[in-house]
Motif scaffolding. Structure first.
Motif, PDB file in Angstrom:
ATOM      1  N   HIS A  84      -0.369  16.063  -6.104  1.00  0.00           N
ATOM      2  CA  HIS A  84       0.026  15.116  -7.152  1.00  0.00           C
ATOM      3  C   HIS A  84       0.897  13.989  -6.596  1.00  0.00           C
ATOM      4  CE1 HIS A  84      -1.645  17.983  -9.983  1.00  0.00           C
ATOM      5  NE2 HIS A  84      -0.876  18.924  -9.465  1.00  0.00           N
ATOM      6  N   ARG A  85       0.540  13.514  -5.410  1.00  0.00           N
ATOM      7  CA  ARG A  85       1.300  12.440  -4.784  1.00  0.00           C
ATOM      8  C   ARG A  85       0.694  11.064  -5.039  1.00  0.00           C
ATOM      9  NH1 ARG A  85       1.364  12.776   0.689  1.00  0.00           N
ATOM     10  NH2 ARG A  85       0.206  14.692   1.013  1.00  0.00           N
ATOM     11  N   VAL A  86      -0.501  11.031  -5.653  1.00  0.00           N
ATOM     12  CA  VAL A  86      -1.133   9.754  -5.987  1.00  0.00           C
ATOM     13  C   VAL A  86      -1.032   9.564  -7.494  1.00  0.00           C
ATOM     14  CG1 VAL A  86      -3.219   8.365  -5.876  1.00  0.00           C
ATOM     15  CG2 VAL A  86      -2.716   9.991  -4.042  1.00  0.00           C
ATOM     16  N   GLY A  87      -0.235   8.592  -7.918  1.00  0.00           N
ATOM     17  CA  GLY A  87      -0.013   8.366  -9.333  1.00  0.00           C
ATOM     18  C   GLY A  87      -0.740   7.142  -9.853  1.00  0.00           C
ATOM     19  N   ALA A  88      -0.801   7.016 -11.175  1.00  0.00           N
ATOM     20  CA  ALA A  88      -1.457   5.870 -11.805  1.00  0.00           C
ATOM     21  C   ALA A  88      -0.816   4.580 -11.310  1.00  0.00           C
ATOM     22  CB  ALA A  88      -1.343   5.974 -13.319  1.00  0.00           C
ATOM     23  N   GLY A  89      -1.655   3.648 -10.903  1.00  0.00           N
ATOM     24  CA  GLY A  89      -1.178   2.367 -10.411  1.00  0.00           C
ATOM     25  C   GLY A  89      -0.911   2.326  -8.925  1.00  0.00           C
ATOM     26  N   ASP A  90      -0.907   3.496  -8.259  1.00  0.00           N
ATOM     27  CA  ASP A  90      -0.699   3.528  -6.811  1.00  0.00           C
ATOM     28  C   ASP A  90      -1.857   2.840  -6.096  1.00  0.00           C
ATOM     29  OD1 ASP A  90       1.598   4.943  -7.193  1.00  0.00           O
ATOM     30  OD2 ASP A  90       0.975   6.719  -6.061  1.00  0.00           O
ATOM     31  N   THR A  91      -1.545   2.172  -5.004  1.00  0.00           N
ATOM     32  CA  THR A  91      -2.580   1.607  -4.154  1.00  0.00           C
ATOM     33  C   THR A  91      -2.734   2.490  -2.921  1.00  0.00           C
ATOM     34  OG1 THR A  91      -0.924   0.180  -3.127  1.00  0.00           O
ATOM     35  CG2 THR A  91      -2.271  -0.775  -4.885  1.00  0.00           C
ATOM     36  N   TYR A  92      -3.966   2.658  -2.486  1.00  0.00           N
ATOM     37  CA  TYR A  92      -4.208   3.438  -1.279  1.00  0.00           C
ATOM     38  C   TYR A  92      -5.450   2.917  -0.581  1.00  0.00           C
ATOM     39  CZ  TYR A  92      -7.630   6.200  -4.044  1.00  0.00           C
ATOM     40  OH  TYR A  92      -8.689   6.608  -4.829  1.00  0.00           O
ATOM     41  N   LEU A  93      -5.545   3.253   0.687  1.00  0.00           N
ATOM     42  CA  LEU A  93      -6.727   2.844   1.429  1.00  0.00           C
ATOM     43  C   LEU A  93      -7.261   3.996   2.269  1.00  0.00           C
ATOM     44  CD1 LEU A  93      -5.727   2.323   4.594  1.00  0.00           C
ATOM     45  CD2 LEU A  93      -4.853   0.213   3.606  1.00  0.00           C
ATOM     46  N   LEU A  99     -11.537   0.833   2.927  1.00  0.00           N
ATOM     47  CA  LEU A  99     -11.687   0.675   1.490  1.00  0.00           C
ATOM     48  C   LEU A  99     -10.299   0.655   0.863  1.00  0.00           C
ATOM     49  CD1 LEU A  99     -14.427   3.410   0.966  1.00  0.00           C
ATOM     50  CD2 LEU A  99     -14.840   0.954   1.046  1.00  0.00           C
ATOM     51  N   CYS A 100     -10.029  -0.283  -0.020  1.00  0.00           N
ATOM     52  CA  CYS A 100      -8.722  -0.397  -0.666  1.00  0.00           C
ATOM     53  C   CYS A 100      -8.865  -0.140  -2.161  1.00  0.00           C
ATOM     54  CB  CYS A 100      -8.129  -1.777  -0.416  1.00  0.00           C
ATOM     55  SG  CYS A 100      -6.453  -1.998  -1.042  1.00  0.00           S
ATOM     56  N   PHE A 101      -8.122   0.845  -2.684  1.00  0.00           N
ATOM     57  CA  PHE A 101      -8.219   1.263  -4.078  1.00  0.00           C
ATOM     58  C   PHE A 101      -6.882   1.081  -4.801  1.00  0.00           C
ATOM     59  CE2 PHE A 101     -11.809   3.658  -2.441  1.00  0.00           C
ATOM     60  CZ  PHE A 101     -12.670   3.808  -3.515  1.00  0.00           C
ATOM     61  N   ARG A 102      -6.966   0.922  -6.116  1.00  0.00           N
ATOM     62  CA  ARG A 102      -5.815   1.146  -6.985  1.00  0.00           C
ATOM     63  C   ARG A 102      -6.189   2.282  -7.920  1.00  0.00           C
ATOM     64  NH1 ARG A 102      -4.304  -3.664  -8.455  1.00  0.00           N
ATOM     65  NH2 ARG A 102      -2.394  -3.725  -7.201  1.00  0.00           N
ATOM     66  N   HIS A 103      -5.330   3.315  -7.932  1.00  0.00           N
ATOM     67  CA  HIS A 103      -5.618   4.520  -8.698  1.00  0.00           C
ATOM     68  C   HIS A 103      -5.507   4.257 -10.191  1.00  0.00           C
ATOM     69  CE1 HIS A 103      -6.170   8.775  -9.262  1.00  0.00           C
ATOM     70  NE2 HIS A 103      -5.009   8.893  -9.897  1.00  0.00           N
ATOM     71  N   SER A 104      -6.469   4.750 -10.918  1.00  0.00           N
ATOM     72  CA  SER A 104      -6.535   4.518 -12.361  1.00  0.00           C
ATOM     73  C   SER A 104      -5.711   5.553 -13.122  1.00  0.00           C
ATOM     74  CB  SER A 104      -7.989   4.574 -12.826  1.00  0.00           C
ATOM     75  OG  SER A 104      -8.080   4.344 -14.211  1.00  0.00           O
ATOM     76  N   ILE A 110       0.845  -1.200   0.000  1.00  0.00           N
ATOM     77  CA  ILE A 110       0.000   0.000   0.000  1.00  0.00           C
ATOM     78  C   ILE A 110       0.878   1.247   0.000  1.00  0.00           C
ATOM     79  CG2 ILE A 110      -1.846   1.232   1.175  1.00  0.00           C
ATOM     80  CD1 ILE A 110      -2.636  -1.517   0.018  1.00  0.00           C
ATOM     81  N   ASP A 111       0.626   2.127  -0.968  1.00  0.00           N
ATOM     82  CA  ASP A 111       1.441   3.336  -1.113  1.00  0.00           C
ATOM     83  C   ASP A 111       0.990   4.470  -0.198  1.00  0.00           C
ATOM     84  OD1 ASP A 111       3.185   2.470  -3.361  1.00  0.00           O
ATOM     85  OD2 ASP A 111       1.264   2.326  -4.424  1.00  0.00           O
ATOM     86  N   HIS A 112      -0.328   4.589   0.036  1.00  0.00           N
ATOM     87  CA  HIS A 112      -0.854   5.716   0.799  1.00  0.00           C
ATOM     88  C   HIS A 112      -1.931   5.231   1.769  1.00  0.00           C
ATOM     89  CE1 HIS A 112       1.041   8.132  -2.376  1.00  0.00           C
ATOM     90  NE2 HIS A 112       0.401   7.360  -3.244  1.00  0.00           N
ATOM     91  N   PHE A 113      -1.865   5.725   2.997  1.00  0.00           N
ATOM     92  CA  PHE A 113      -2.826   5.386   4.043  1.00  0.00           C
ATOM     93  C   PHE A 113      -3.579   6.654   4.438  1.00  0.00           C
ATOM     94  CE2 PHE A 113       0.315   2.154   4.063  1.00  0.00           C
ATOM     95  CZ  PHE A 113      -0.247   1.004   4.582  1.00  0.00           C
ATOM     96  N   PHE A 114      -4.829   6.785   3.989  1.00  0.00           N
ATOM     97  CA  PHE A 114      -5.650   7.939   4.341  1.00  0.00           C
ATOM     98  C   PHE A 114      -6.555   7.526   5.503  1.00  0.00           C
ATOM     99  CE2 PHE A 114      -4.876   8.404  -0.307  1.00  0.00           C
ATOM    100  CZ  PHE A 114      -3.949   9.438  -0.200  1.00  0.00           C
TER     101      PHE A 114
END
Length: 343
Positions: A316-325, A338-343, A263-267
């Motif tokens: 602009h810290r969330v890039g294409a393919g990044d995973t975040y929750l 909720l767990c996402f992968r950014h499009s 996971i790249d980002h934890f919100f």
């Protein structure tokens, strides 16, 4: 570590139920009035040092007396639509997540829908999971998009200053007013979207507003007893949050076929810096992967996760393919991830 779901109802869901949806835009609204810790010490038995040490909060915002939650919702929703390149006429649903709606009736979501001019939109209110309302609203929006909708506006907004006792220190120092919004649209790149989710609950009255419902209707006595104000057992919140959030995060990540390290980002719920640090330490993840907004905004309820996500998007810290929750816990207790992968 045993999770709180052993005494609760968790949603056991298929790992592979990925929903191809995109966070197409985001926006926030922060009221103009800033209240510092030093200002609070003028009316509460506390100090700036105590507040910072116990919460990590240095200042928070207060909604103007002539405004309501719907005003914050509209002010956050408009820039989110602009960011997504859509208009209100494109919306199929407007979901407002708030436990401090304008009034019991009519619907706050309906008020917001009318003010935005979203004529086709279905107005929906998510109200009683408090700080977890926003995550429940996103999950609801995702399922609407999977079935029939093409664009849904989700707004999380809370005005806790209207329901906290100005004479009570425990709640008086924590909360701030704010709104955050996301526009969700159908479709995502291959392998992207909402990968998984986890939600759980365990009935507790450790955080409650006792009066104003059918059990304890409003009366002269309830007003005199100050039972329309929020009551909170801080120790119970700490114990539940530091157990539930890491467990929920691990469960959602596992259902996505990932590990926490992926996971790249934890919100996370912007409730208390000490809770955030404890949760991240339990997960073995450095704090720099969990943006913090509570230091200058306070605990903004369900809007807190949205403010952290919006900050990362605008920087602009969330890039294409990044995973975040996104992960939060609210009164009830109710929690979710909720767990996402950014499009």
């Amino acid at each position: 570590m045993n999770g709180p779901e052993e005494a609760a109802g968790n949603c056991a869901l298929d790992v592979r139920l990925t929903l191809p949806i995109t966070v197409a835009g985001s926006g926030i609204h922060l009221p103009e009035t800033v209240v510092t810790n030093r200002q609070l010490t003028e009316t509460l038995d506390t100090t700036d040092e105590w507040i910072v040490r116990r919460t990590g909060i240095r200042e928070r915002r207060r909604l103007a007396p002539d405004q309501a939650v719907s005003d914050m919702c509209v002010a956050a929703g408009r820039p989110a639509l602009l960011d997504a390149g859509l208009t209100a006429a494109d919306l199929d649903a407007v979901i407002v997540a708030s436990y401090t709606g304008d009034q019991p009736l009519p619907s706050t979501a309906l008020i917001v829908k009318e003010q935005l001019g979203a004529e086709r939109a279905l107005p929906l209110d998510v109200t009683q999971a408090a700080c977890a309302n926003g995550l429940q609203a996103i999950l609801l929006a995702a399922h609407l998009l999977e079935v029939s909708a093409r664009a849904v506006l989700v707004i999380a907004a809370d005005c806790a200053s209207r329901v906290t006792d100005p004479l009570e220190r425990t709640t008086g120092v924590f909360f701030g007013d704010a709104a955050g919004a996301v526009v969700l649209t159908r479709g995502a790149a291959a392998g992207a979207g909402l990968l998984s989710w986890d939600f759980g609950s365990k009935l507790s009255y450790d955080v409650e507003i006792p009066a104003g419902g059918s059990r304890l209707p409003t009366s002269v006595n309830t007003v005199a007893d100050r039972t329309h104000y929020l009551r909170m057992d801080g120790r119970a919140v700490w114990e539940t949050a530091t157990r539930a959030l890491p467990h929920s995060i691990r469960t959602a990540v596992d259902r996505a076929g990932l590990t926490v390290a992926d996971i790249d980002h934890f919100f996370l719920h912007q409730a208390n810096l000490n809770i955030l640090q404890a949760a991240m330490a339990e997960l073995g993840v450095p704090m720099e992967r969990a943006p913090v907004t509570l230091d200058r905004l306070g605990n903004t309820g369900s809007a807190g996760v949205f403010t952290a996500l919006h900050q990362a998007r605008t920087e602009h810290r969330v890039g294409a393919g990044d995973t975040y929750l996104l992960s939060a816990i609210g009164a009830g207790f109710q929690w979710g991830t909720l767990c996402f992968r950014h499009s």
